[in-house]
Design an enzyme around this catalytic site. Sequence first.
Site, PDB file in Angstrom:
ATOM      1  N   PHE A 122       0.681  -1.704  -0.102  1.00 37.09           N
ATOM      2  CA  PHE A 122       0.214  -0.182  -0.329  1.00 37.09           C
ATOM      3  C   PHE A 122       0.540   1.393   0.364  1.00 37.09           C
ATOM      4  CE2 PHE A 122      -4.696   1.299   0.893  1.00 37.09           C
ATOM      5  CZ  PHE A 122      -5.549  -0.168   0.315  1.00 37.09           C
ATOM      6  N   GLN A 235      -7.726  14.703   4.006  1.00 41.14           N
ATOM      7  CA  GLN A 235      -6.892  14.123   3.296  1.00 41.14           C
ATOM      8  C   GLN A 235      -8.182  13.546   1.674  1.00 41.14           C
ATOM      9  OE1 GLN A 235      -6.391   9.408   3.762  1.00 41.14           O
ATOM     10  NE2 GLN A 235      -4.209  10.140   3.590  1.00 41.14           N
ATOM     11  N   HIS A 237      -8.495  11.824  -1.251  1.00 39.02           N
ATOM     12  CA  HIS A 237      -8.143   9.784  -1.861  1.00 39.02           C
ATOM     13  C   HIS A 237      -8.238  10.794  -2.968  1.00 39.02           C
ATOM     14  CE1 HIS A 237      -7.423   5.617  -2.413  1.00 39.02           C
ATOM     15  NE2 HIS A 237      -7.997   5.441  -1.619  1.00 39.02           N
ATOM     16  N   LEU A 251     -15.616   5.547  -3.283  1.00 36.71           N
ATOM     17  CA  LEU A 251     -13.816   5.354  -3.588  1.00 36.71           C
ATOM     18  C   LEU A 251     -13.659   4.043  -4.170  1.00 36.71           C
ATOM     19  CD1 LEU A 251     -11.377   5.876  -1.418  1.00 36.71           C
ATOM     20  CD2 LEU A 251     -12.160   4.139  -0.128  1.00 36.71           C
ATOM     21  N   GLU A 254      -7.696   2.231  -2.679  1.00 38.54           N
ATOM     22  CA  GLU A 254      -5.874   1.798  -2.960  1.00 38.54           C
ATOM     23  C   GLU A 254      -5.839   0.474  -3.015  1.00 38.54           C
ATOM     24  OE1 GLU A 254      -4.332   4.705  -0.087  1.00 38.54           O
ATOM     25  OE2 GLU A 254      -2.157   3.444  -0.874  1.00 38.54           O
ATOM     26  N   ARG A 310      -1.033   9.258  -0.385  1.00 45.02           N
ATOM     27  CA  ARG A 310      -1.755  10.028  -1.271  1.00 45.02           C
ATOM     28  C   ARG A 310      -2.071  11.414  -1.343  1.00 45.02           C
ATOM     29  NH1 ARG A 310      -6.868   6.151   2.553  1.00 45.02           N
ATOM     30  NH2 ARG A 310      -6.026   4.202   1.735  1.00 45.02           N
ATOM     31  N   HIS A 381     -11.819  12.345   1.381  1.00 40.99           N
ATOM     32  CA  HIS A 381     -12.172  10.565   2.503  1.00 40.99           C
ATOM     33  C   HIS A 381     -11.530  11.285   3.799  1.00 40.99           C
ATOM     34  CE1 HIS A 381     -11.301   6.977   2.193  1.00 40.99           C
ATOM     35  NE2 HIS A 381     -10.314   6.285   2.472  1.00 40.99           N
ATOM     36  N   ARG A 416      -2.494  10.711   6.150  1.00 37.22           N
ATOM     37  CA  ARG A 416      -2.576   9.455   6.634  1.00 37.22           C
ATOM     38  C   ARG A 416      -2.149   8.418   5.714  1.00 37.22           C
ATOM     39  NH1 ARG A 416      -6.206   5.511   6.218  1.00 37.22           N
ATOM     40  NH2 ARG A 416      -7.332   6.586   5.915  1.00 37.22           N
TER      41      ARG A 416
END
Lengths: 605, 248
Positions: A122, A235, A237, A251, A254, A310, A381, A416
């Site tokens: 990730f 954030q 995304h 969403l 990822e 991100r 997000h 994050r």
Amino acid sequence: MTDRYTTHEYDVLIIGAGGAGLRAAIEAASMGDSVGVVCKSLLGKAHTVMAEGGMAASMGNVDDRDNWKVHFADTMRGGQYLNNCMMAEHHAKEAASCVHELESWGALFDRTKEGKILQRNFGGHKYPRLAHVGDRTGLEMIRTLQDHGIHHGIDFHMEVTVTNLLIDGNKVVGAFAYEREKGRFILFKAKAIVIATGGFGRAFKITSNSWEYTGDGQTLAYDAGADLLDMEFVQFHPTGMVWPPSVRGILVTEGVRGEGGILTNSEGKRFMFEDVPPLYRSSTADNEEEGWRYVTGDKDANRPPELLTRDHVARKIVKEVKAGRGSEHGGAYLDIAWIKEKIKDSETHIKKKLPSMYHQFKELAGVDITKEKMEVGPTTHYAMGGIRVDSETQMTTVEGLFACGECAAGLHGANRLGGNSLSDLLVFGKRAGAHAAKFATAIDTFSAIDSKEVDSLVTQALAPVDRTEGENPYKIQQDLQETMQDLAGISRSEAGLNEAMEHIRGYAKRAENAHAPGNREYNPGWHTALDLHNLLTVSEAMCLSAEQRTESRGGHFREEYPEKSKEGSTYNTVVRKAKDGSMEVERVPVVPQTDEMKQIIEANE
Amino acid sequence: MAQVTFNIWRGEGNNGSFKEYTTEVSEGMVVLDAVHEIQIEQAPDLGVRWNCKAGKCGSCSAEINGMPKLMCMTRLSSLDLEKPVTVEPMKAFPLVKDLVTDVSWNYEAKMAIKPFKPRKPDAPDGTWRMAQEDVERAQEFRKCIECFLCQDVCHVLRDHHEHDKYIGPAMLVKAAAFEMHPLDVENRIPDLKNEHGIGFCNITKCCTKVCPEHITITDNAIIPLKESVVDEFYDPLTKLFRIFKSKK
């Protein structure tokens, strides 16, 4: 007039029933305290259910070079060193045992060949680190916690929303709420309260968040006198759906990129290889071939640039669109189908690794991701900022009031890492539950609550339905969402933020006159009217915090100051209610790192 | 852009009727979008449950043109828009208001299923080892999003109202998820027969057809559970055999 509401008493009251709230409830109940949980929706529907990719824990099942120190360093780097380093250390150290604990309660993770918990790559994580179940890890987590929690004697109050906390001096003593079904009111008396209400994505027009995420917990805490921290860091995304319009913002995990998905522009160019940030240059693949080797488990390869953090990926996509190289509907192309060049039977592989993405695109956009490219663009997000908590106990600056999960701040700093949220919920949910239970146990009796105060809260809550005319609350919400999207979103400026605050003050006036036609029974118009105060409060806090941070860092980007400043790395932003009721902002020094932490970070550059 | 007419159920408890709304629709819209549009423009107090809007939470269950579906996953382009689209609440549960039903019975039914109970850890560090193939069998049932559409369509609940005697397909899926969990050592088979009314299911497979997660409810969950009941209660040879081969 006590018949205007019913009363419940709990040692520990938990507000919110996502991963953090449920984990806190289980911990507090296991310690023998009486526990009540308030869920804004039905049990098991909280946003945790939407989490897809996995939960980060350095178990080292796939790459044995991983350990808590690497995870800690990755988290700090991802957060641009504004994280509360003590929380980042607890998180990195305790995440693995929390994952194992979840397995002992029935969670069924995907496995390695040796039968251990499988871990995937990730963004921002040096090694494959995310325990997962296909791309529905959040569902697995919330259902496991729910099915385990219901046998712990916990009372669940479903479809109940808390609108106010009751405070005595600087101590929390209760909460006031309404239930949706009949519109009745409830007074909760509690010795300790844990806020676990999630984020505030609904302040923006394009968001992956559902209707619930209106900043309730942050506002409850703020109104009760608690500090909010780092509210400028939101954030965006990088990969939300962009087409059709009705699904914009939903969403796209990822995990697609973790499995080898690549981002391209309208010219077919893989644009992420440009502008790799200095912090990550040495750990990013030099070419496409190396990137592919990384996602297929070659330990000598560096990660492809699609797996950068991100904040960076989101801004890169915006840059392509602004340069006129966007996809058909104003995003970028995300392509996983290309892996057919690399592996046999890629269709089955994609369906197995990303089943709900396959399903989502097939049914909502008519796109077969095993054959076609997806169109994606940034979506609001997650809130890195939120309620300021003590790094050991999760207690806020109000006594007896705790917070955990997305609504709390500290762990993630300015940005994050994907996968650090689910582990955050477990690690700090457990800690908050334990410390709240301990706090409650030390208190003998419930504090008295002034019934006149409660009566005035009833009257206040009923105002939108009691009014015979006024503004449509949905319209006020929509106007606020437009403002925040345009002026306080992924790209900000001083003029824009000032304009946004001007608008917010106007919306606050309009909200005082919001009218919900109909009666109190399951009336979403009324609920929307009551949520407005929260949305407006967090929006103002976001703008104020963003205005004073005259640099760009993590999720916060200022057009006039596109670079990081030296000073910016030295402080966190605090927002609190001043004595005169206005919102005040203050800079506080970041929590200093110990020498050991500095060494760990250096060793893992 | 086109104008489409929706007949939406409005009312509380036993009182209600269809009310007609006309709204603009655009490409890619789902039924939930249209309901929201109507809510914002014409009926602010229209009761509807929803959360994720992506088929992952199972909140927005309703009957669309008579078919149990998730409103968020039903694209308007899949419906005949020349005729009014009817949207009404699930029938197997008491009505709260408009499209919202009281589904609390499902939560009570789940409480009655014995919880997960793992075998002793396989490794000294307290962890377990499982093969991916074994995990996948139970993972199918763990995809359940608790939308309760299968409960809604089950004639035992919908038409015969046997809620006191039968836990319904959704909860049998839950029981199967525990029973087929590679680590689980609990035995729920006697309860399934005696308390949960598994015998009421006569395998019409309506539940499988409406499942938005495409769980093969009847074939993969209910029939194997029924076979376990037969093995445990009605087959003397198997019973004898089991004495020698106890569940590990």
